[in-house]
Structure formats: structure tokens, C-alpha cells
Design a protein around this motif. Structure first.
Motif, PDB file in Angstrom:
ATOM      1  N   MET A 354       0.824  -1.219   0.000  1.00  0.00           N
ATOM      2  CA  MET A 354       0.000   0.000   0.000  1.00  0.00           C
ATOM      3  C   MET A 354       0.856   1.268   0.000  1.00  0.00           C
ATOM      4  N   GLU A 355       2.129   1.163  -0.404  1.00  0.00           N
ATOM      5  CA  GLU A 355       3.016   2.322  -0.292  1.00  0.00           C
ATOM      6  C   GLU A 355       2.690   3.430  -1.286  1.00  0.00           C
ATOM      7  N   GLU A 356       1.851   3.126  -2.270  1.00  0.00           N
ATOM      8  CA  GLU A 356       1.414   4.192  -3.194  1.00  0.00           C
ATOM      9  C   GLU A 356       0.476   5.163  -2.490  1.00  0.00           C
ATOM     10  N   LEU A 357      -0.165   4.693  -1.420  1.00  0.00           N
ATOM     11  CA  LEU A 357      -1.205   5.481  -0.757  1.00  0.00           C
ATOM     12  C   LEU A 357      -0.805   5.981   0.615  1.00  0.00           C
ATOM     13  N   THR A 358      -0.063   5.171   1.358  1.00  0.00           N
ATOM     14  CA  THR A 358       0.162   5.450   2.781  1.00  0.00           C
ATOM     15  C   THR A 358       1.640   5.333   3.140  1.00  0.00           C
ATOM     16  N   GLY A 359       1.957   5.639   4.402  1.00  0.00           N
ATOM     17  CA  GLY A 359       3.279   5.342   4.957  1.00  0.00           C
ATOM     18  C   GLY A 359       4.246   6.501   4.997  1.00  0.00           C
ATOM     19  N   SER A 360       4.032   7.548   4.163  1.00  0.00           N
ATOM     20  CA  SER A 360       4.968   8.678   4.173  1.00  0.00           C
ATOM     21  C   SER A 360       4.288   9.929   3.625  1.00  0.00           C
ATOM     22  N   PHE A 361       4.910  11.070   3.931  1.00  0.00           N
ATOM     23  CA  PHE A 361       4.365  12.361   3.479  1.00  0.00           C
ATOM     24  C   PHE A 361       4.902  12.711   2.094  1.00  0.00           C
ATOM     25  N   GLU A 362       4.537  11.923   1.110  1.00  0.00           N
ATOM     26  CA  GLU A 362       4.923  12.265  -0.255  1.00  0.00           C
ATOM     27  C   GLU A 362       3.704  12.817  -0.966  1.00  0.00           C
ATOM     28  N   LYS A 363       3.949  13.781  -1.840  1.00  0.00           N
ATOM     29  CA  LYS A 363       2.861  14.475  -2.534  1.00  0.00           C
ATOM     30  C   LYS A 363       1.891  13.483  -3.181  1.00  0.00           C
ATOM     31  N   GLY A 364       0.613  13.730  -2.937  1.00  0.00           N
ATOM     32  CA  GLY A 364      -0.425  12.905  -3.553  1.00  0.00           C
ATOM     33  C   GLY A 364      -0.896  11.738  -2.703  1.00  0.00           C
ATOM     34  N   LYS A 366      -2.323   9.707   0.635  1.00  0.00           N
ATOM     35  CA  LYS A 366      -3.318   9.981   1.683  1.00  0.00           C
ATOM     36  C   LYS A 366      -2.936   9.186   2.931  1.00  0.00           C
ATOM     37  N   PRO A 367      -1.820   9.545   3.554  1.00  0.00           N
ATOM     38  CA  PRO A 367      -1.275   8.674   4.612  1.00  0.00           C
ATOM     39  C   PRO A 367      -1.872   8.899   5.991  1.00  0.00           C
ATOM     40  N   GLY A 368      -2.759   9.915   6.145  1.00  0.00           N
ATOM     41  CA  GLY A 368      -3.192  10.296   7.489  1.00  0.00           C
ATOM     42  C   GLY A 368      -2.114  11.171   8.127  1.00  0.00           C
ATOM     43  N   VAL A 369      -2.503  12.007   9.070  1.00  0.00           N
ATOM     44  CA  VAL A 369      -1.531  12.845   9.790  1.00  0.00           C
ATOM     45  C   VAL A 369      -1.800  12.678  11.281  1.00  0.00           C
ATOM     46  N   LEU A 370      -0.754  12.279  12.024  1.00  0.00           N
ATOM     47  CA  LEU A 370      -0.914  12.019  13.460  1.00  0.00           C
ATOM     48  C   LEU A 370      -0.073  12.979  14.280  1.00  0.00           C
ATOM     49  N   HIS A 371      -0.598  13.291  15.460  1.00  0.00           N
ATOM     50  CA  HIS A 371       0.166  14.092  16.419  1.00  0.00           C
ATOM     51  C   HIS A 371       0.429  13.225  17.648  1.00  0.00           C
ATOM     52  N   ILE A 372       1.707  13.079  18.004  1.00  0.00           N
ATOM     53  CA  ILE A 372       2.080  12.312  19.205  1.00  0.00           C
ATOM     54  C   ILE A 372       2.680  13.286  20.216  1.00  0.00           C
ATOM     55  N   ASN A 373       2.156  13.276  21.427  1.00  0.00           N
ATOM     56  CA  ASN A 373       2.633  14.245  22.430  1.00  0.00           C
ATOM     57  C   ASN A 373       3.405  13.561  23.554  1.00  0.00           C
ATOM     58  N   ASN A 374       3.845  14.379  24.482  1.00  0.00           N
ATOM     59  CA  ASN A 374       4.554  13.881  25.681  1.00  0.00           C
ATOM     60  C   ASN A 374       5.766  13.005  25.376  1.00  0.00           C
ATOM     61  N   LEU A 375       6.574  13.425  24.414  1.00  0.00           N
ATOM     62  CA  LEU A 375       7.850  12.733  24.224  1.00  0.00           C
ATOM     63  C   LEU A 375       8.852  13.312  25.224  1.00  0.00           C
ATOM     64  N   ARG A 376       9.813  12.492  25.658  1.00  0.00           N
ATOM     65  CA  ARG A 376      10.872  12.987  26.549  1.00  0.00           C
ATOM     66  C   ARG A 376      12.212  12.684  25.900  1.00  0.00           C
ATOM     67  N   ASP A 377      13.000  13.719  25.668  1.00  0.00           N
ATOM     68  CA  ASP A 377      14.295  13.572  24.980  1.00  0.00           C
ATOM     69  C   ASP A 377      14.138  12.791  23.674  1.00  0.00           C
ATOM     70  N   GLY A 378      13.067  13.076  22.977  1.00  0.00           N
ATOM     71  CA  GLY A 378      12.850  12.436  21.676  1.00  0.00           C
ATOM     72  C   GLY A 378      12.338  11.010  21.751  1.00  0.00           C
ATOM     73  N   LYS A 379      12.102  10.503  22.977  1.00  0.00           N
ATOM     74  CA  LYS A 379      11.594   9.122  23.102  1.00  0.00           C
ATOM     75  C   LYS A 379      10.141   9.144  23.595  1.00  0.00           C
ATOM     76  N   PHE A 380       9.423   8.071  23.320  1.00  0.00           N
ATOM     77  CA  PHE A 380       8.058   7.967  23.841  1.00  0.00           C
ATOM     78  C   PHE A 380       8.115   7.851  25.361  1.00  0.00           C
ATOM     79  N   SER A 381       7.101   8.423  26.014  1.00  0.00           N
ATOM     80  CA  SER A 381       6.982   8.234  27.464  1.00  0.00           C
ATOM     81  C   SER A 381       5.699   7.456  27.716  1.00  0.00           C
ATOM     82  N   ARG A 382       5.491   7.058  28.965  1.00  0.00           N
ATOM     83  CA  ARG A 382       4.246   6.352  29.313  1.00  0.00           C
ATOM     84  C   ARG A 382       3.033   7.195  28.980  1.00  0.00           C
ATOM     85  N   GLU A 383       3.205   8.514  29.089  1.00  0.00           N
ATOM     86  CA  GLU A 383       2.071   9.432  28.881  1.00  0.00           C
ATOM     87  C   GLU A 383       1.861   9.766  27.402  1.00  0.00           C
TER      88      GLU A 383
END
Ligand SMILES: [Zn+2]
Length: 390
Positions: A354-364, A366-383
Motif C-alpha cells: 500500500m506504499e502508493e497510498l500510505t506510509g509517508s508524506f509524499e505528494k499525492g 493519503k497517509p493520514g496525519v498524526l500528532h504524538i505528544n509527551n515525548l521525553r528527549d525524543g523518546k516515547f513516554s508512558r504518557e
């Protein structure tokens, strides 16, 4: 045109991390561009944390969603299987209601594409209406050679119904083996020779007992078959480890998703190198079932392509790829966030074709756009949590 512009502390493109001087521009669901901040113009939305493409869940069983919370933890694979088999029946309305809730949960958790295992048609009315893209893996099993044709034809019939009812385009449906220990040689051959099976999935080396069963024909899987009323002598041990025993059935051009890989060793990887092989990690399910994770540093060292799955709600508390990534980083803090996101986004898309449609922000795309918060020093945290922006 209704453009939206997004900026965050970090922008993961699908293959690499950019800093807050880069702006993602979308037009409805499509990616328009990534540009420098000074060229982006007004009305840019800034979000603390990270923006990334939607997640790909390479391994799920939506039709088992009604089993949420039913199966005790850390019983080992054989007792897990016995409990699933004995408790998977439920009222059809309840199965449908729980499948619908699971579909919604995945969507909310930022999943845009799913490789879904199914043994029947139960979940198709839900999946057919989904905004997520599905590849449907129709799963078949049976260790007695005399039932191979019957089992295969039953799956062919499901596939035909899925296509004729308009539940899915034909290229997003395959017939797949459940696991090495539950499929006879005859059935493996029928699956491998099916000309429509371009993409396959199999539960691989989920437990050390699987390799033992192939090497010596004894152990926990003998007990499984006795409990199921099947004579284990129908299974002929090969004297080799499981991956090496079944891989030669498949054609080199077939994409294969090997799921779990908890007891996959260096010798398995060295003896079974292939172009189109993907290794799917389902860490929360592994911890639920056996309390053991695959040797992920080994898989990374050997350079195999890794992807991520949630498995079903029978063996997981939630259907969230972010929760899988958090578990992986909690156990292996040395794994960079961008690497984990690459497994969950672009690698997953490639694995499901499905790489023609999803997986990266390349023009055209429709990969979805997600926001991930509460990272610590660039790593995921429990929160850390995920919110779907597009
Ligand atoms: Zn599974």
C-alpha cells in the motif's frame, strides 16, 4: 484550495526526522508538500511533540474482538490457543458490535491500514465500511492431509464471496496458512500455488515449542492436538526448525509477513533469506501470551524488514500501534524513535503493498496525519498519546 499547514517539534516524513523549521502542507486528505518555514506563508498550526504519517497495523484479527479480557495472561501459546478455540463462539450481534468498536478504536488510534486475519465472513460488513484500508488474510488450517482440499476450497469460497459482495477488491484478499504447526504439507502447497496469493501472512515461531514440534514431533503441541481430538501422528516432524521446514513451499515472488518470531534465531534468518520477507512484531500480544519478546536486536542486526501489529483483543488490551512502539522502546531504549516509526509507517505500507497510498508524506498520498505528544528527549513516554489530525 483549503490547505492546512502543520509544524511540530519534530516531523517524521516516513523515512526520517525533520526539525521544527519544516512545515507539512495538506489539502484535505492529500499531502501537498513539505516546505521550509520561511516559504510556508501564514496560518501555520504548531503542535508540541511529533507529527507523523498514519500507522499501519500489519497483524490483527478484528473478528476476535469480542474476546477482549477473556483470556488469562502468560499461560503459554498452547493454553492460549485452547482457550481461544473453546471460547470464540458468541452471539453474531455481539461479534459484530465488538468488531465495530474495534474498528473505531483503531481509527481513533491513528491506524490507516490493516492486515486483518479472518476465518469467516463475520467482520466484513464492518471492514467494508471502514475509512481504513484493509488487506484481508483468509486463514486456513488443518494438519490432516486428507482434509487439505476441503479446507482450501472453503477459503476459496470465502474469498469469492468477499469479492462478489463488494466487500473488497480482489487484490486485497489472500488465502493464508494459520501457522506452520497447524497446516499440512498438502494444504501449504495449495496455498503457495494459488495464483492470486501475492501476499501471504503466517504466525511464525511464536513459541519455542513450535520448533520442538518440527524437530522432534513431541512437546506441548502434541498435547494441543490430543486436547483437540486430533491424532498428532498426522504431523510428520521434518527434523528441521519450523521456518526452514515450510519456507521452500513458497514462491520467491510472494510477499510474506512472518508474524511474532518470538523463537526466531540467527540460524533461521541465515538459512531463509528472501527478497520479499517482512517480520511483524506484536510485542504486547507476546507479553500477554508468554511474557517473552522476540530477539529484536538480532532481527535489527541481521537487517530484516520489521513491521508492527497489534494482534487481536484476545491477547491485547488495546488496538494501538503507538502502545506497541512504547512497549518496544521501554524494553529496548536504544531503538531510536524514528526507526520505530519507520517500521510502523512506511515498512508496514510496503509489506501490505500500500506504499502508493500510505506510509509517508509524499505528494499525492493519503497517509493520514498524526500528532504524538509527551515525548521525553525524543523518546516515547508512558504518557505519550496519539491524536489523529487528518
Ligand atoms: Zn494472530
Amino acid at each position: 484550495m483549503a490547505y492546512r499547514k502543520w509544524r511540530a517539534d519534530a516531523l517524521f516524513t516516513g523515512s526520517g526526522l525533520l526539525n521544527q523549521d519544516q512545515v507539512l502542507i495538506t489539502e484535505k486528505e492529500h499531502v501537498e508538500a513539505i516546505v521550509n518555514l520561511q516559504d510556508a506563508g501564514p496560518d501555520i498550526e504548531f503542535l508540541p511533540g511529533l507529527i507523523c504519517p498514519g500507522f499501519v497495523n500489519c497483524h490483527c484479527h478484528i473478528e476476535l474482538s469480542h474476546m477482549r479480557g477473556l483470556i488469562p495472561e502468560r499461560t503459554g501459546l498452547v493454553d492460549f490457543l485452547i482457550t481461544v478455540i473453546s471460547r470464540r463462539r458468541a452471539k453474531p450481534e455481539f461479534i459484530l458490535e465488538m468488531a465495530a468498536a474495534a474498528e473505531q478504536e483503531m481509527y481513533r488510534n491513528g491506524i490507516v491500514a490493516v492486515g486483518d486475519i479472518c476465518n469467516n465472513l463475520d467482520s466484513f460488513p464492518i471492514k467494508a465500511k471502514s475509512k481504513m484500508i484493509f488487506h484481508h488474510f483468509i486463514e486456513t488450517m488443518g494438519i490432516m492431509p486428507q482434509i487439505a482440499e476441503e479446507r482450501y476450497q472453503a477459503s476459496v469460497k470465502i474469498r469469492e464471496t468477499v469479492i462478489s459482495e463488494g466487500f473488497s477488491p480482489a487484490e486485497r484478499v489472500s488465502i493464508v496458512p494459520h501457522a506452520p504447526y497447524s497446516v499440512s504439507r498438502d494444504l501449504f502447497e495449495k496455498i503457495a500455488l494459488d495464483p492470486d496469493n501475492h501476499l501471504l501472512s503466517i504466525h511464525n515461531q511464536e513459541d519455542a515449542e513450535e520448533n520442538r514440534f518440527f524437530l522432534h514431533g513431541d512437546g506441548e503441541f502434541q498435547r494441543l492436538y490430543r486436547v483437540l481430538g486430533i491424532e498428532p501422528s498426522n504431523f510428520n516432524p521434518t527434523g528441521k526448525r519450523s521456518l526452514e521446514s515450510y519456507m521452500p513451499y513458497f514462491r520467491s515472488e510472494q510477499h510474506m509477513l512472518l508474524v511474532h518470531n518470538v523463537d526466531t534465531r540467527k540460524e533461521d534468518l541465515e538459512k531463509n533469506k528472501r527478497e520479499k520477507l517482512y517480520f511483524c512484531l506484536c510485542p504486547n500480544a507476546n507479553l500477554h501470551i508468554s511474557g517473552r519478546l522476540p530477539d529484536i536486536p538480532l532481527l535489527m542486526e541481521e537487517g530484516v524488514r520489521l513491521v508492527v501489529g497489534t494482534d487481536s483483543l484476545a491477547s491485547n488490551q488495546q488496538l494501538s500501534i503507538l502502545e506497541e512502539l512504547k512497549t518496544l522502546q521501554a524494553y529496548y531504549p536504544q531503538i531510536e524513535t524514528s526507526l520505530l516509526l519507520g517500521w510502523a509507517c512506511l515498512n508496514g505500507s510496503k509489506a501490505l503493498g500500500m506504499e502508493e497510498l500510505t506510509g509517508s508524506f509524499e505528494k499525492g498520498k493519503k497517509p493520514g496525519v498524526l500528532h504524538i505528544n509527551n515525548l521525553r528527549d525524543g523518546k516515547f513516554s508512558r504518557e505519550s498519546s496519539v491524536k489523529r489530525l487528518v
